[in-house]
Design a protein around this motif. Structure first.
Motif, PDB file in Angstrom:
ATOM      1  N   PHE A 144      -0.640  64.618  -3.059  1.00  0.00           N
ATOM      2  CA  PHE A 144      -2.038  64.222  -3.220  1.00  0.00           C
ATOM      3  C   PHE A 144      -2.268  63.638  -4.608  1.00  0.00           C
ATOM      4  CE2 PHE A 144      -6.551  64.743  -4.017  1.00  0.00           C
ATOM      5  CZ  PHE A 144      -7.104  64.285  -2.838  1.00  0.00           C
ATOM      6  N   ALA A 145      -1.634  64.232  -5.620  1.00  0.00           N
ATOM      7  CA  ALA A 145      -1.756  63.689  -6.976  1.00  0.00           C
ATOM      8  C   ALA A 145      -1.162  62.282  -7.051  1.00  0.00           C
ATOM      9  CB  ALA A 145      -1.058  64.613  -7.978  1.00  0.00           C
ATOM     10  N   ALA A 146      -0.038  62.051  -6.336  1.00  0.00           N
ATOM     11  CA  ALA A 146       0.558  60.719  -6.307  1.00  0.00           C
ATOM     12  C   ALA A 146      -0.368  59.717  -5.622  1.00  0.00           C
ATOM     13  CB  ALA A 146       1.910  60.772  -5.592  1.00  0.00           C
ATOM     14  N   LEU A 147      -1.021  60.143  -4.540  1.00  0.00           N
ATOM     15  CA  LEU A 147      -2.011  59.288  -3.872  1.00  0.00           C
ATOM     16  C   LEU A 147      -3.160  58.960  -4.818  1.00  0.00           C
ATOM     17  CD1 LEU A 147      -3.310  57.945  -1.363  1.00  0.00           C
ATOM     18  CD2 LEU A 147      -4.234  60.198  -0.764  1.00  0.00           C
ATOM     19  N   ASN A 148      -3.625  59.962  -5.550  1.00  0.00           N
ATOM     20  CA  ASN A 148      -4.689  59.765  -6.537  1.00  0.00           C
ATOM     21  C   ASN A 148      -4.266  58.720  -7.571  1.00  0.00           C
ATOM     22  OD1 ASN A 148      -6.270  61.966  -9.014  1.00  0.00           O
ATOM     23  ND2 ASN A 148      -6.897  60.012  -8.240  1.00  0.00           N
ATOM     24  N   LEU A 149      -3.013  58.806  -8.025  1.00  0.00           N
ATOM     25  CA  LEU A 149      -2.518  57.850  -9.013  1.00  0.00           C
ATOM     26  C   LEU A 149      -2.502  56.431  -8.449  1.00  0.00           C
ATOM     27  CD1 LEU A 149      -1.285  57.288 -11.781  1.00  0.00           C
ATOM     28  CD2 LEU A 149       0.954  57.849 -10.816  1.00  0.00           C
TER      29      LEU A 149
ATOM     30  N   LEU B 299     -14.881  55.998  -5.450  1.00  0.00           N
ATOM     31  CA  LEU B 299     -13.771  56.594  -4.717  1.00  0.00           C
ATOM     32  C   LEU B 299     -12.700  57.094  -5.676  1.00  0.00           C
ATOM     33  CD1 LEU B 299     -12.241  57.224  -2.089  1.00  0.00           C
ATOM     34  CD2 LEU B 299     -11.348  54.877  -2.150  1.00  0.00           C
ATOM     35  N   SER B 300     -12.362  56.292  -6.674  1.00  0.00           N
ATOM     36  CA  SER B 300     -11.353  56.692  -7.650  1.00  0.00           C
ATOM     37  C   SER B 300     -11.791  57.927  -8.434  1.00  0.00           C
ATOM     38  CB  SER B 300     -11.069  55.541  -8.627  1.00  0.00           C
ATOM     39  OG  SER B 300     -10.628  54.390  -7.950  1.00  0.00           O
ATOM     40  N   ALA B 301     -13.054  57.922  -8.870  1.00  0.00           N
ATOM     41  CA  ALA B 301     -13.561  59.069  -9.626  1.00  0.00           C
ATOM     42  C   ALA B 301     -13.590  60.321  -8.752  1.00  0.00           C
ATOM     43  CB  ALA B 301     -14.956  58.766 -10.165  1.00  0.00           C
ATOM     44  N   PHE B 302     -14.023  60.162  -7.497  1.00  0.00           N
ATOM     45  CA  PHE B 302     -14.111  61.314  -6.600  1.00  0.00           C
ATOM     46  C   PHE B 302     -12.728  61.904  -6.330  1.00  0.00           C
ATOM     47  CE2 PHE B 302     -14.074  63.139  -2.301  1.00  0.00           C
ATOM     48  CZ  PHE B 302     -15.052  64.111  -2.447  1.00  0.00           C
ATOM     49  N   LEU B 303     -11.745  61.054  -6.022  1.00  0.00           N
ATOM     50  CA  LEU B 303     -10.395  61.551  -5.758  1.00  0.00           C
ATOM     51  C   LEU B 303      -9.801  62.220  -6.998  1.00  0.00           C
ATOM     52  CD1 LEU B 303      -8.696  58.813  -3.549  1.00  0.00           C
ATOM     53  CD2 LEU B 303      -9.415  61.107  -2.876  1.00  0.00           C
ATOM     54  N   THR B 304     -10.114  61.692  -8.175  1.00  0.00           N
ATOM     55  CA  THR B 304      -9.618  62.295  -9.408  1.00  0.00           C
ATOM     56  C   THR B 304     -10.216  63.676  -9.617  1.00  0.00           C
ATOM     57  OG1 THR B 304      -9.338  60.104 -10.403  1.00  0.00           O
ATOM     58  CG2 THR B 304      -9.413  61.980 -11.899  1.00  0.00           C
ATOM     59  N   LEU B 305     -11.515  63.799  -9.396  1.00  0.00           N
ATOM     60  CA  LEU B 305     -12.165  65.102  -9.516  1.00  0.00           C
ATOM     61  C   LEU B 305     -11.638  66.082  -8.464  1.00  0.00           C
ATOM     62  CD1 LEU B 305     -15.778  63.760 -10.069  1.00  0.00           C
ATOM     63  CD2 LEU B 305     -14.515  65.146 -11.724  1.00  0.00           C
ATOM     64  N   LEU B 306     -11.456  65.584  -7.237  1.00  0.00           N
ATOM     65  CA  LEU B 306     -10.943  66.443  -6.173  1.00  0.00           C
ATOM     66  C   LEU B 306      -9.515  66.889  -6.477  1.00  0.00           C
ATOM     67  CD1 LEU B 306     -11.293  67.719  -3.376  1.00  0.00           C
ATOM     68  CD2 LEU B 306     -10.540  65.551  -2.366  1.00  0.00           C
ATOM     69  N   ASN B 307      -8.683  65.976  -6.961  1.00  0.00           N
ATOM     70  CA  ASN B 307      -7.307  66.321  -7.306  1.00  0.00           C
ATOM     71  C   ASN B 307      -7.256  67.361  -8.415  1.00  0.00           C
ATOM     72  OD1 ASN B 307      -4.347  65.971  -7.513  1.00  0.00           O
ATOM     73  ND2 ASN B 307      -4.837  64.929  -9.421  1.00  0.00           N
ATOM     74  N   ASP B 308      -8.173  67.243  -9.385  1.00  0.00           N
ATOM     75  CA  ASP B 308      -8.210  68.189 -10.497  1.00  0.00           C
ATOM     76  C   ASP B 308      -8.389  69.614  -9.998  1.00  0.00           C
ATOM     77  OD1 ASP B 308      -8.646  68.533 -13.590  1.00  0.00           O
ATOM     78  OD2 ASP B 308     -10.283  69.638 -12.645  1.00  0.00           O
ATOM     79  N   ARG B 309      -9.276  69.819  -9.030  1.00  0.00           N
ATOM     80  CA  ARG B 309      -9.530  71.161  -8.502  1.00  0.00           C
ATOM     81  C   ARG B 309      -8.546  71.534  -7.405  1.00  0.00           C
ATOM     82  NH1 ARG B 309     -10.704  74.430 -11.504  1.00  0.00           N
ATOM     83  NH2 ARG B 309      -9.851  72.834 -12.856  1.00  0.00           N
ATOM     84  N   LEU B 310      -8.198  70.553  -6.566  1.00  0.00           N
ATOM     85  CA  LEU B 310      -7.370  70.853  -5.405  1.00  0.00           C
ATOM     86  C   LEU B 310      -5.975  71.314  -5.811  1.00  0.00           C
ATOM     87  CD1 LEU B 310      -7.530  70.800  -2.297  1.00  0.00           C
ATOM     88  CD2 LEU B 310      -6.578  68.494  -2.378  1.00  0.00           C
ATOM     89  N   SER B 311      -5.378  70.629  -6.771  1.00  0.00           N
ATOM     90  CA  SER B 311      -4.024  71.003  -7.186  1.00  0.00           C
ATOM     91  C   SER B 311      -4.001  72.416  -7.743  1.00  0.00           C
ATOM     92  CB  SER B 311      -3.505  70.004  -8.227  1.00  0.00           C
ATOM     93  OG  SER B 311      -4.331  69.983  -9.369  1.00  0.00           O
TER      94      SER B 311
ATOM     95  N   VAL C   3      -3.429  61.484 -14.663  1.00  0.00           N
ATOM     96  CA  VAL C   3      -3.041  61.720 -13.270  1.00  0.00           C
ATOM     97  C   VAL C   3      -1.525  61.627 -13.123  1.00  0.00           C
ATOM     98  CG1 VAL C   3      -3.283  60.929 -10.893  1.00  0.00           C
ATOM     99  CG2 VAL C   3      -5.273  60.934 -12.391  1.00  0.00           C
ATOM    100  N   ALA C   4      -0.902  60.694 -13.836  1.00  0.00           N
ATOM    101  CA  ALA C   4       0.556  60.617 -13.818  1.00  0.00           C
ATOM    102  C   ALA C   4       1.168  61.905 -14.354  1.00  0.00           C
ATOM    103  CB  ALA C   4       1.030  59.412 -14.637  1.00  0.00           C
ATOM    104  N   GLY C   5       0.568  62.461 -15.397  1.00  0.00           N
ATOM    105  CA  GLY C   5       1.043  63.740 -15.918  1.00  0.00           C
ATOM    106  C   GLY C   5       0.903  64.855 -14.905  1.00  0.00           C
TER     107      GLY C   5
END
Length: 429
Positions: free
Chosen positions: A194-199, A26-38, A95-97
């Protein structure tokens, strides 16, 4: 009884490992999704977000390219840091960055600024650079998937990358276009949220997947130089021409796509909703092609033919867009954008595969890493050049220039050495 207890114990261990695996995935998926979504939320809206500060193509191109430049320069270091200190701290910092970069961008475009002030532009560039520096999350999240998955099952695990990227490319423009109807800055705030949620998910759920005994020392400074290996791979007689074609393709493609929304805005008077729909079309088509069609097509036609076909389709789409004279022909424009996406979906994996298949096993990692660097470098150089051309030579010039460069790419691919032509022949069924 002992055997039964042993079986129960093994079942408990397996269940425990599975419970650990779910939050990791879940963490990896949200990180990958955040990378593209943002990125897919913000990028199509840049001309509208910049309108109050600098509506010209040069500023747009530089702002679009600054993200890719920062990512190009820092990605090798981020990968090395994750190998040395572990995946969790690196992903957390990245992700914090992303939260900081997106938040700074959102605050800047939301505040009223005095006219002729340079400060908001400086803040926007700083925000994009911070976000770009933090853009190593995808590579580190991919390393997490490799850490927790046996080699024979990694193909399925890496499917998460394609799913996350596909969702990001589709959801980003859709969400951005819909929210921009309320306020053009609102999508950036949602991307920040969304990035904050990912963090929060990473900090609370992601365990460390890279054990201490597998840690590596940091490489020498020269080995972290992203330019260091580019000359070597470009001079490689087996793949040099193809790598040059790869670089030129991304420079041309990212160049005219960076000014595409500005073109729609100024030529047709399109607002954020219509303009972002074009990127939604790109996301849908690219996801379908790379997610399901590319495998059977490669088996049937081979990478070499698909690369040439894809390049031809990109040229057709690139020339079709400026040929549309009125905004009422939106259907034609979306068709042209779909052709572009189809062509790109064929070119990118096919050309990458051609390079991979020309190399010996020992050269895979270095050369394929260099391809990613070439892609980032092309993504940096293309937008500023296209923006300058847009302002100086006219709105149609970036499309014509891109088509010309793509013809050169066809020449490089078509004229590259093809030993026996066997590696590009379609499979016989």
């Amino acid at each position: 009884m002992a055997v039964a207890c042993g079986n129960v114990s093994l079942s408990c261990v397996a269940a425990s490992l599975q419970r650990l695996r779910i939050p990791t995935l879940l963490s990896a998926f949200l990180t990958l999704l955040n990378d593209r979504l943002s990125e897919s939320i913000v990028f199509p809206l840049l001309p509208f977000l910049l309108a109050q500060f600098a509506p010209d193509g040069r500023t747009l191109g530089l702002l679009a390219g600054s993200y890719a430049l920062a990512q190009f320069l820092v990605t090798p270091l981020i990968g090395a840091l994750s190998d040395r200190y572990g995946r969790r701290p690196v992903i957390s910092i990245c992700v914090a960055g992303s939260v900081v970069g997106l938040g700074l961008f959102a605050v800047t475009v939301s505040l009223p600024w005095p006219s002729q002030s340079l400060l908001p532009l400086l803040l926007l560039f700083a925000a994009r650079i911070i976000d770009g520096i933090s853009g190593g999350t995808a590579a580190t999240a991919s390393a997490v998937l490799a850490d927790i998955t046996p080699p024979d099952k990694r193909a399925r695990a890496f499917g998460l990358i394609g799913v996350a990227f596909g969702l990001g490319f589709i959801l980003g423009p859709f969400v951005g276009g819909q929210l921009a109807r309320v306020a053009v800055s609102l999508p950036v705030w949602v991307a920040t949220g969304f990035a904050a949620l990912n963090l929060l998910v990473v900090l609370n759920l992601l365990p460390e997947t890279h054990p201490q005994h597998s840690r590596k020392r940091l490489p020498r400074k020269r080995d972290l130089n992203p330019f260091a290996r580019l000359s070597q791979v470009l001079m490689n007689p087996s793949v040099g021409r193809l790598c040059g074609a790869f670089f030129l393709f991304f420079m041309a493609f990212n160049g005219f796509t960076a000014i595409l929304v500005l073109y729609f805005k100024q030529r047709f008077g399109w607002g954020p909703e219509l303009a972002t729909t074009s990127f939604l079309v790109v996301g849908v088509v690219a996801t379908v092609v790379q997610g399901g069609l590319i495998g059977p097509l490669v088996k049937r036609f081979g990478e070499w033919r698909l690369t040439l076909l894809g390049l031809g389709l990109v040229i057709v789409g690139c020339l079709l867009i400026p040929s549309v004279g009125t905004s009422e022909r939106a259907g034609v424009i979306f068709t042209a954008v779909g052709i572009l996406a189809l062509g790109t979906g064929l070119v990118t994996p096919s050309l990458r595969s051609l390079v991979s298949r020309r190399l010996g096993q020992d050269g895979q990692g270095s050369a394929l890493g260099s391809l990613q660097a070439l892609q980032s470098l092309g993504s940096f150089l293309g937008p500023p050049l296209a923006g300058l051309s847009y302002d100086v030579l006219g709105p149609v010039s970036p499309f014509a220039a891109a088509a010309t460069v793509l013809v050169l790419v066809i020449g490089l691919v078509a004229g590259s050495p093809l030993p026996g032509f066997s590696d590009t022949q379609p499979s016989q069924s």
